[in-house]
Design a protein around this motif. Structure first.
Motif, short mmCIF file in Angstrom:
data_model
loop_
_atom_site.label_atom_id
_atom_site.label_comp_id
_atom_site.label_asym_id
_atom_site.label_seq_id
_atom_site.Cartn_x
_atom_site.Cartn_y
_atom_site.Cartn_z
N ASP A 48 0.80 -1.23 0.00
CA ASP A 48 0.00 0.00 0.00
C ASP A 48 0.83 1.28 0.00
O ASP A 48 0.32 2.36 0.22
N ALA A 49 2.14 1.19 -0.27
CA ALA A 49 2.96 2.40 -0.23
C ALA A 49 4.22 2.26 -1.08
O ALA A 49 4.71 1.13 -1.32
N LEU A 50 4.71 3.42 -1.51
CA LEU A 50 6.02 3.52 -2.17
C LEU A 50 6.86 4.42 -1.26
O LEU A 50 6.53 5.58 -1.04
N ILE A 51 7.97 3.86 -0.72
CA ILE A 51 8.75 4.55 0.32
C ILE A 51 10.15 4.84 -0.21
O ILE A 51 10.85 3.94 -0.70
N PHE A 52 10.57 6.12 -0.10
CA PHE A 52 11.92 6.55 -0.46
C PHE A 52 12.70 6.85 0.82
O PHE A 52 12.16 7.46 1.75
N THR A 84 6.97 8.83 2.16
CA THR A 84 6.05 7.72 1.86
C THR A 84 4.88 8.22 1.01
O THR A 84 4.29 9.27 1.32
N PHE A 85 4.60 7.47 -0.05
CA PHE A 85 3.48 7.80 -0.94
C PHE A 85 2.50 6.63 -0.94
O PHE A 85 2.90 5.46 -1.07
N LYS A 86 1.22 6.93 -0.79
CA LYS A 86 0.19 5.90 -0.80
C LYS A 86 0.12 5.27 -2.19
O LYS A 86 0.04 5.94 -3.20
N ALA A 87 0.16 3.94 -2.18
CA ALA A 87 0.19 3.20 -3.44
C ALA A 87 -1.18 3.19 -4.09
O ALA A 87 -2.18 2.89 -3.44
N VAL A 88 -1.23 3.52 -5.37
CA VAL A 88 -2.43 3.41 -6.20
C VAL A 88 -1.98 2.90 -7.56
O VAL A 88 -0.81 3.06 -7.94
N GLU A 89 -2.89 2.31 -8.24
CA GLU A 89 -2.56 1.79 -9.56
C GLU A 89 -2.08 2.94 -10.47
O GLU A 89 -2.70 3.99 -10.55
N GLY A 90 -0.91 2.74 -11.10
CA GLY A 90 -0.36 3.75 -12.02
C GLY A 90 0.43 4.85 -11.34
O GLY A 90 0.82 5.83 -11.99
N LEU A 91 0.72 4.71 -10.02
CA LEU A 91 1.48 5.75 -9.30
C LEU A 91 2.92 5.82 -9.82
O LEU A 91 3.61 4.80 -9.93
N THR A 92 3.37 7.04 -10.11
CA THR A 92 4.80 7.29 -10.42
C THR A 92 5.27 8.47 -9.58
O THR A 92 4.51 9.39 -9.29
N VAL A 93 6.54 8.42 -9.22
CA VAL A 93 7.16 9.51 -8.44
C VAL A 93 8.45 9.91 -9.14
O VAL A 93 9.28 9.05 -9.46
#
Length: 385
Positions: free
Chosen positions: A259-263, A299-308
């Motif tokens: 549920d997240a993308l973490i840097f 931290t970014f909440k994961a969603v379909e198609g998320l890019t950072v």
């Protein structure tokens, strides 16, 4: 026969003898009176040296047709404490026989310095003209000094003694140390200019110093001037700092959860402040300012198609990093339609190699590499915090 005795005889005789005497005198004296010299003198006190400056002028006169003359005598003397001492006068001296250096009726002027305690001085000359007529009598002039010529100490004009020392550090910033020597008799007024409009002034008292820092962006060339100096004290590109030790390199990593993308950015204690801006295609951007010795995450909440997209000041190119759902996540991706064969229908069995796991792992590795590249490249180009 008695001759008449005229009362005018004696008078006539006296008159005749007088006329004869005058005629003789004119005959004998005319050449002498026509050939003569006149000497003059003036003096002034040189208080800086404590000496008399005497100026002697000789004018010569001769009949028409006589052009030049020479000195056959030129005796000068001054008296100090009752003792006469000879001295020389530049330009007024005895010439060798047959040489007539001085034009008639043109003044010959010479100067001589005498002791400040001299009481008198004199010059005596005789001349010979180019018609070989010799001056019979001496021509002279003298001067008496009623007081001594004393030396008066004159203080030098007030002046600064400026000095500038220019030193660059390993970041390119330049310290300009401005000094005014202890022997200075006035304040030093400095002006420091750099590139792109940098300009600062400083006034430094005698025996003091101050430092002006020129940022690296303004230090391509530095000029230091002081109000009392005609030329700049420093006018050049500062020398680069030596023996600089590179700061530690930061490291970055990515973690993808269900549920997240973490840097994460970790900066060593010997590093420099790192600034990274992370901009998602959905939601608000986050900026990490990581000082030496710190570790920070975004931290970014994961969603379909998320890019950072990671960015840093001065970084020319950076690529978006896409969130990939880890294979262990069995539920549907956020905002994605449910998996299966339709509403209420049974799900199709999964067969073959775990393609999602392989793709997700590869994407995560690529993403981690991208962040590491961004952070490391930023350090190498020394972006500021």
């Amino acid at each position: 026969m008695n001759r008449l005795k005229s009362p005018y005889r004696h008078v006539m005789a006296v008159t005749a003898s007088t006329l004869i005497g005058i005629a003789g005198a004119l005959t004998l004296a005319s050449p002498a009176s026509a050939h003569h010299s006149v000497v003059k003198v003036t003096a002034e006190c040189d208080t800086a040296a404590g000496e008399w400056i005497t100026t002697w002028t000789v004018n010569s006169y001769a009949p028409e047709g006589v052009h030049n003359y020479r000195f056959t005598k030129a005796d000068a003397a001054s008296v100090v404490n009752g003792t006469a001492t000879p001295f020389t006068i530049a330009g007024i001296a005895v010439s060798e026989s047959g040489v007539y250096p001085h034009p008639v009726s043109t003044p010959v002027v010479g100067k001589a310095r005498l002791a400040g305690d001299a009481t008198e001085a004199s010059l005596t000359v005789k001349a010979q003209w180019d018609n070989e007529w010799n001056e019979k009598d001496d021509s002279s002039a003298s001067i008496k000094f009623s007081e001594s010529c004393d030396k008066v100490a004159t203080p030098p004009p007030a002046a600064a003694n400026p000095k500038a020392t220019v030193t660059a550090d390993c970041d390119g910033d330049v310290a300009v140390t401005l000094e005014n020597g202890a022997e200075a008799t006035k304040d030093a007024a400095f002006t420091v200019t750099g590139t792109d409009g940098f300009n600062k002034t400083a006034t430094v008292a005698a025996g003091k110093d101050t430092t002006i820092t020129v940022p690296a962006r303004n230090a391509a060339k530095i000029t230091v001037t002081e109000a009392g100096q005609k030329a700049p004290i420093f006018d050049a590109k500062p020398a680069e700092a030596k023996d600089c030790v590179a700061p530690g390199e930061p490291t970055g990593s990515i973690k993808m959860t269900c549920d997240a993308l973490i840097f994460q950015v970790e900066n060593p204690k010997d590093g420099k402040t790192v600034t990274v801006t992370l901009t998602p295609n959905k939601g608000d951007a986050q900026t990490l300012v990581v000082k030496p010795g710190e570790t920070k995450t975004a931290t970014f909440k994961a969603v379909e198609g998320l890019t950072v997209t990671p960015r840093a000041d001065g970084l020319d190119d950076s690529s978006p990093i896409e969130w990939e759902k880890p294979a262990k996540c069995t539920g549907p991706s956020p905002s994605a339609p449910p998996a299966g064969g339709g509403a209420g229908g049974p799900a199709l069995p999964k067969t073959g190699a775990p393609a999602g796991l392989i793709a997700g792992g590869a994407a995560a590795l690529l993403a981690a590499g991208a962040v590491l590249f961004v952070v490391a490249r930023r350090r190498r180009v020394r972006f500021t915090a």
